[in-house]
Design a protein around this motif. Structure first.
Motif, short mmCIF file in Angstrom:
data_model
loop_
_atom_site.label_atom_id
_atom_site.label_comp_id
_atom_site.label_asym_id
_atom_site.label_seq_id
_atom_site.Cartn_x
_atom_site.Cartn_y
_atom_site.Cartn_z
N LEU A 13 23.06 -15.05 10.94
CA LEU A 13 22.11 -16.10 10.55
C LEU A 13 22.82 -17.41 10.25
O LEU A 13 22.40 -18.49 10.70
CB LEU A 13 21.30 -15.64 9.35
CG LEU A 13 20.20 -16.57 8.86
CD1 LEU A 13 19.12 -16.69 9.93
CD2 LEU A 13 19.60 -16.06 7.57
N ILE A 14 23.92 -17.34 9.51
CA ILE A 14 24.68 -18.55 9.19
C ILE A 14 25.28 -19.16 10.46
O ILE A 14 25.27 -20.38 10.64
CB ILE A 14 25.76 -18.23 8.14
CG1 ILE A 14 25.09 -17.94 6.79
CG2 ILE A 14 26.76 -19.37 8.00
CD1 ILE A 14 26.03 -17.40 5.74
N SER A 15 25.77 -18.32 11.36
CA SER A 15 26.31 -18.81 12.62
C SER A 15 25.24 -19.50 13.45
O SER A 15 25.48 -20.56 14.05
CB SER A 15 26.92 -17.65 13.40
OG SER A 15 27.31 -18.06 14.68
N PHE A 16 24.05 -18.92 13.50
CA PHE A 16 22.95 -19.52 14.25
C PHE A 16 22.55 -20.87 13.67
O PHE A 16 22.34 -21.84 14.42
CB PHE A 16 21.75 -18.58 14.27
CG PHE A 16 20.54 -19.15 14.95
CD1 PHE A 16 20.50 -19.28 16.32
CD2 PHE A 16 19.45 -19.58 14.20
CE1 PHE A 16 19.38 -19.82 16.95
CE2 PHE A 16 18.34 -20.11 14.81
CZ PHE A 16 18.30 -20.24 16.19
N VAL A 17 22.45 -20.96 12.35
CA VAL A 17 22.07 -22.22 11.72
C VAL A 17 23.13 -23.28 11.96
O VAL A 17 22.82 -24.45 12.25
CB VAL A 17 21.81 -22.01 10.21
CG1 VAL A 17 21.68 -23.33 9.48
CG2 VAL A 17 20.57 -21.17 10.00
N PHE A 18 24.42 -22.90 11.89
CA PHE A 18 25.49 -23.85 12.15
C PHE A 18 25.43 -24.36 13.59
O PHE A 18 25.55 -25.57 13.84
CB PHE A 18 26.84 -23.20 11.88
CG PHE A 18 28.00 -24.07 12.25
CD1 PHE A 18 28.35 -25.15 11.46
CD2 PHE A 18 28.75 -23.82 13.40
CE1 PHE A 18 29.42 -25.96 11.80
CE2 PHE A 18 29.80 -24.61 13.75
CZ PHE A 18 30.15 -25.70 12.96
N LYS A 19 25.23 -23.46 14.54
CA LYS A 19 25.16 -23.88 15.94
C LYS A 19 23.93 -24.75 16.20
O LYS A 19 24.00 -25.70 16.98
CB LYS A 19 25.13 -22.65 16.85
CG LYS A 19 26.47 -21.95 16.91
CD LYS A 19 26.41 -20.71 17.76
CE LYS A 19 27.76 -20.00 17.72
NZ LYS A 19 27.73 -18.76 18.49
N LEU A 20 22.83 -24.44 15.54
CA LEU A 20 21.63 -25.26 15.69
C LEU A 20 21.86 -26.67 15.15
O LEU A 20 21.50 -27.66 15.80
CB LEU A 20 20.45 -24.59 14.98
CG LEU A 20 19.11 -25.29 15.09
CD1 LEU A 20 18.60 -25.23 16.53
CD2 LEU A 20 18.11 -24.65 14.16
N LEU A 21 22.48 -26.78 13.97
CA LEU A 21 22.76 -28.10 13.41
C LEU A 21 23.77 -28.87 14.26
O LEU A 21 23.65 -30.09 14.42
CB LEU A 21 23.28 -27.96 11.98
CG LEU A 21 22.24 -27.54 10.94
CD1 LEU A 21 22.91 -27.30 9.59
CD2 LEU A 21 21.15 -28.57 10.81
#
Length: 72
Positions: A36-44
């Motif tokens: 989840l943290i990886s996905f949010v970082f990539k999205l940002l």
């Protein structure tokens, strides 16, 4: 089930059982949070790169032509 927990001390309900859950499912919880943290970082990162690209394109092409902004 409720009667089983009713006779137990408070530390079993609020300390021992959550620690057992973390011990058994800790790897799953960690991997889900990591994904989840990886996905949010990539999205940002994606949003920032797109915003930077739009800023650069508008800076170099938008100063001379005002009619192109109406096409959008």
């Amino acid at each position: 089930m409720r009667e089983t927990f009713a006779g137990m001390p408070w530390w079993v309900k609020w300390v021992a059982i959550p620690l057992l859950v973390l011990f058994v499912f800790g790897g799953v919880i960690t991997s889900i949070l990591g994904a989840l943290i990886s996905f949010v970082f990539k999205l940002l990162l994606f949003v920032g790169l797109v915003a930077g690209l739009v800023f650069i394109v508008k800076k170099f092409t938008g100063s001379g032509t005002k009619s192109s902004s109406r096409d959008w």
